[in-house]
Design a protein around this motif. Structure first.
Motif, mmCIF file in Angstrom:
data_model
loop_
_atom_site.group_PDB
_atom_site.id
_atom_site.type_symbol
_atom_site.label_atom_id
_atom_site.label_comp_id
_atom_site.label_asym_id
_atom_site.label_seq_id
_atom_site.Cartn_x
_atom_site.Cartn_y
_atom_site.Cartn_z
ATOM 1 N N ASN A 240 2.663 -1.466 -4.033
ATOM 2 C CA ASN A 240 2.817 -0.567 -2.977
ATOM 3 C C ASN A 240 4.273 0.313 -2.969
ATOM 4 O O ASN A 240 4.251 1.290 -2.551
ATOM 5 C CB ASN A 240 2.901 -1.257 -1.646
ATOM 6 C CG ASN A 240 1.298 -1.797 -1.341
ATOM 7 O OD1 ASN A 240 0.375 -1.650 -2.212
ATOM 8 N ND2 ASN A 240 1.307 -2.662 -0.541
ATOM 9 N N GLU B 270 -1.776 -4.786 1.657
ATOM 10 C CA GLU B 270 -0.669 -5.099 2.198
ATOM 11 C C GLU B 270 0.062 -6.199 1.518
ATOM 12 O O GLU B 270 -0.528 -7.397 1.313
ATOM 13 C CB GLU B 270 -1.110 -5.668 3.575
ATOM 14 C CG GLU B 270 0.071 -5.175 4.607
ATOM 15 C CD GLU B 270 -0.285 -5.763 5.882
ATOM 16 O OE1 GLU B 270 -1.483 -5.495 6.575
ATOM 17 O OE2 GLU B 270 0.603 -6.189 6.515
ATOM 18 N N GLY B 271 1.355 -5.919 1.268
ATOM 19 C CA GLY B 271 2.089 -7.338 0.851
ATOM 20 C C GLY B 271 2.090 -7.192 -0.912
ATOM 21 O O GLY B 271 2.969 -7.820 -1.499
#
Ligand code: SF4
Length: 357
Positions: free
Chosen positions: A268, A263-264
Motif C-alpha cells: 500500500n 489494509e496493513g
C-alpha cells in the motif's frame, strides 16, 4: 451440542434422552464431528486469509477432503497480510498428517487436497525433523509427505506451492502416478521489477525453463497459477511482459486478480498506484489471452479417454481439475465418489464434454 464417543455408537440412546443435541457420532469419528461442527457453525469467510472456498468444508462431498499440513508463512510478499495474522510457518507433525489422511481414505475419501499457506515449505520450521509413519522414520518434508500420501490409494493434489527449486523433486512422483500430475503454483507476475516489488522470487526465463522441464518429465502435468494485474507501479510495458510470458508458458489453469490494497499490506505504501479502470482493463486483456490458451489446451484432449472422479451424476473432474477453481468434465450418468473413464468428445474454454466408456 455434539455428542461423540462410545455411547454415540448406540443408535437412538442419546437422542431419546437429549433430543436437542445437534449431532451424535461414534468413537474416533473425527470427520463425523467436523462435519457436524461445520454444518451448525460455519465460520464467516475471510477472503484475504482463508485457504478454503467461501462455503468452507461444509459442502465438501464425502469423496474429497482438504488436508491442511501447516499454518502460517515465512515469506513476506508485500501484497499479503497472512504472515501478520497467522504468524510464521508451523508444520504439523508428518505422522499426524498421514494418519489423518489415512482416516479420511478409510472413511471413503477418494481425493486429498493438500493445502497450507506454503506447501513446499513443509518442515522448514522443524528443520525437516524425522517423524514416524506407521512406525517407519519419515522426514517432515514435502517430498516425503507426497511419497507417504501417494501410497494411500487416493488422488493427491498439491495446492499453494511456492516456486522453490526443490519443487522439481516431486515431478517424477507425478510422472510415476503416485500423486496427481497437478501443480498449483502462484507465479503472480513475470516482470522482474514487479516481482521484486512484490518480494516474490524467480525471473520469468527461469520459470519458463522450469515449466518446460516439468513437462518433459511429466507430459501430462497440469500447471495452475494465479497472477495480479495493476500492482502499484506496473507500467504498460511490464504488463505486456506478463502477457508475453503467458503466451510462452501456456499454463493450463490460470486465475487473475486486479490488485486490491488490503489494509496493513506493505504494498500500500508503494508509489504510482495503477488506476482502477486500468487494473480491470489489464485483467480483461490477460483473461482474453488465457481463454484462447485454455480453449486450445482443452481441445487437445478431445478424443482422449480420461479417468474422472464423479462429483455428482453427470459432472466429474479429471486430474487437471481441482474442485471449485477449475473446470469440470460433463457426461451422462455416474455416481458421486466413483471413478469412471470418459471419452472426450468436445471442449469449450473451461470444461470438457464426453461419455462414459
Ligand atoms: S507466500 Fe503466500 S501466504 Fe506467504 S506471504 Fe506470500 S502470498 Fe502470503
Amino acid at each position: 451440542m455434539i455428542v461423540t464417543g462410545c455411547l454415540g455408537a448406540k443408535e437412538g440412546v442419546v437422542a431419546r434422552v437429549h433430543p436437542s443435541v445437534l449431532a451424535i457420532t461414534g468413537p474416533h469419528d473425527t470427520p463425523g464431528v467436523m462435519q457436524a461442527v461445520h454444518e451448525h457453525l460455519p465460520r464467516p469467510h475471510d477472503p484475504y486469509t482463508d485457504l478454503l472456498p467461501p462455503q468452507g468444508i461444509k459442502l465438501t462431498p464425502k469423496h474429497y477432503a482438504y488436508l491442511k499440513i501447516s499454518e502460517g508463512c515465512n515469506h513476506r510478499c508485500t501484497f499479503c497480510i497472512i504472515p501478520s495474522m497467522r504468524g510464521d510457518l508451523v508444520s504439523r507433525p508428518i505422522g499426524e498428517v498421514v494418519q489423518e489422511a489415512e482416516n479420511l481414505v478409510n472413511a471413503g475419501v477418494r481425493e486429498l487436497l493438500v493445502v497450507s499457506q506454503d506447501t513446499s515449505a513443509y518442515g522448514v520450521d522443524v528443520k525437516y525433523r524425522t517423524g514416524f509413519v506407521n512406525g517407519k522414520p519419515v522426514k517432515t518434508r514435502m517430498l516425503d509427505l507426497c511419497r507417504a500420501l501417494g501410497g494411500l490409494g487416493a488422488w493427491v493434489r498439491l495446492h499453494y506451492v511456492y516456486p522453490y527449486p526443490h519443487v522439481d523433486d516431486v515431478i517424477p512422483l507425478m510422472a510415476g502416478g503416485a500423486i496427481l500430475p497437478y501443480l498449483d503454483v502462484p507465479f503472480q507476475h513475470a516482470s522482474p521489477r514487479i516481482l521484486k516489488l512484490m518480494k516474490r522470487p524467480a525471473s520469468a526465463e527461469k520459470v519458463l525453463e522450469r515449466v518446460r522441464k516439468w513437462r518433459s518429465i511429466c507430459p501430462d502435468i497440469t500447471v495452475r497459477s494465479t497472477f495480479i494485474t495493476g500492482f502499484p507501479g506496473e507500467t504498460e510495458a511490464e504488463f505486456e511482459e506478463l502477457l508475453a510470458f503467458l503466451q510462452q508458458a501456456r499454463l493450463d489453469r490460470v486465475g487473475c486478480f486486479a490488485y486490491s490494497p488490503v489494509e496493513g499490506a506493505a504494498a500500500n505504501d508503494l508509489p504510482d498506484p495503477v488506476p482502477e479502470e486500468v487494473k480491470e482493463e489489464r485483467k480483461r486483456r490477460f483473461m482474453l489471452v488465457q481463454q484462447e490458451i485454455s480453449r486450445s489446451k482443452l481441445e487437445a484432449k478431445v478424443g482422449r479417454t480420461l479417468k474422472v472422479l464423479v462429483d455428482e451424476p453427470g459432472v466429474g473432474r479429471s486430474s487437471a481439475d481441482a474442485p471449485d477453481i477449475d473446470g469440470v468434465v460433463r457426461f451422462e450418468g455416474g455416481k458421486a465418489g466413483e471413478f469412471v473413464n470418459v471419452i472426450i468428445d468436445r471442449a469449450d474454454e473451461h470444461d470438457l464434454f464426453g461419455r462414459i466408456e
